[in-house]
Design an enzyme around this catalytic site. Structure first.
Site, PDB file in Angstrom:
ATOM      1  N   HIS A  43      32.572 -48.016 -70.550  1.00 30.92           N
ATOM      2  CA  HIS A  43      33.871 -47.549 -70.921  1.00 30.92           C
ATOM      3  C   HIS A  43      33.290 -47.102 -72.758  1.00 30.92           C
ATOM      4  CE1 HIS A  43      34.994 -51.022 -68.087  1.00 30.92           C
ATOM      5  NE2 HIS A  43      35.456 -49.842 -68.462  1.00 30.92           N
ATOM      6  N   HIS A  84      36.064 -51.894 -78.385  1.00 26.94           N
ATOM      7  CA  HIS A  84      37.515 -51.587 -78.369  1.00 26.94           C
ATOM      8  C   HIS A  84      38.360 -51.735 -79.197  1.00 26.94           C
ATOM      9  CE1 HIS A  84      36.835 -49.773 -74.224  1.00 26.94           C
ATOM     10  NE2 HIS A  84      36.516 -50.742 -73.703  1.00 26.94           N
ATOM     11  N   ASP A 117      28.260 -52.567 -67.360  1.00 32.06           N
ATOM     12  CA  ASP A 117      29.198 -52.744 -66.733  1.00 32.06           C
ATOM     13  C   ASP A 117      28.332 -50.939 -65.931  1.00 32.06           C
ATOM     14  OD1 ASP A 117      29.601 -51.028 -68.965  1.00 32.06           O
ATOM     15  OD2 ASP A 117      31.260 -51.717 -68.728  1.00 32.06           O
ATOM     16  N   ASP A 138      27.732 -48.115 -73.082  1.00 29.46           N
ATOM     17  CA  ASP A 138      28.919 -49.499 -71.850  1.00 29.46           C
ATOM     18  C   ASP A 138      29.270 -48.212 -71.217  1.00 29.46           C
ATOM     19  OD1 ASP A 138      30.722 -52.353 -72.225  1.00 29.46           O
ATOM     20  OD2 ASP A 138      31.941 -50.727 -70.925  1.00 29.46           O
TER      21      ASP A 138
END
Length: 175
Positions: free
Chosen positions: A67, A28, A152, A65
């Site tokens: 995200h 990110h 995750d 991931d």
């Protein structure tokens, strides 16, 4: 520095591959600011290191991931030498990673976003890797592959709903 050291070891032929267990993955982190708990863009830094120090011409970055790796995408969105592949829950934080985000200028098509609905599970990820990632990688012929692996998507994660098992993760890493 751990991931850069692994790149050095691989590129110098000391090892065939390696793993860095650095957290957070850094996907990110934007070029000029941190985001989503990521201060440094670890995979992006290692990729640029490989390009600068070892003249790697074509590189594949795989991000699985939950995200979307918006920071990694931003770094390489206009760079045709890096194929960025991201499979992620969508819509979900950070709100990027739509299928139409494919790169700009000479890098059009060098970003492959696979926005996924909830509950894709092992079989869904396996199909995505076999039908999208592997053919794209074979066509691109990367000299180095970096993986930004998020855990995750595990079925016990309380915030996401991707339902990957340990066996599913094993298959992704084998791919």
């Amino acid at each position: 520095g751990g991931l850069v050291n692994i790149v050095d070891a691989v590129m110098q032929g000391k090892v065939q591959n390696g793993i860095s267990l650095g957290r957070p993955p850094g996907h990110h982190a934007m070029p000029h600011w941190g985001m989503g708990f990521c201060l440094l863009a670890n995979v992006s830094i290692a990729a640029r290191w490989a390009q600068d120090q070892y003249s790697v011409g074509r590189m594949l970055i795989v991000d699985f991931d939950v995200h979307h790796g918006n920071g990694t995408q931003e770094v390489f969105y206009r760079d045709p030498s890096v194929l960025f592949f991201s499979a992620h829950q969508f819509p979900f934080y950070p709100g990027t990673g739509a299928a139409y985000e494919t790169g700009e200028d000479r890098a059009e098509g060098a970003t492959i976003n696979v926005p996924l609905p909830s509950n894709v599970g092992d079989e869904g990820y396996r199909m995505i890797f076999q039908q999208l990632l592997i053919p794209a990688a074979r066509l691109f012929r990367p000299e180095l592959i970096l993986v930004s692996a998020g855990y995750d998507a595990h079925w016990l994660d309380p915030l996401a709903n991707m339902r990957l098992s340990v066996t599913g993760y094993t298959h992704l890493l084998e791919q």
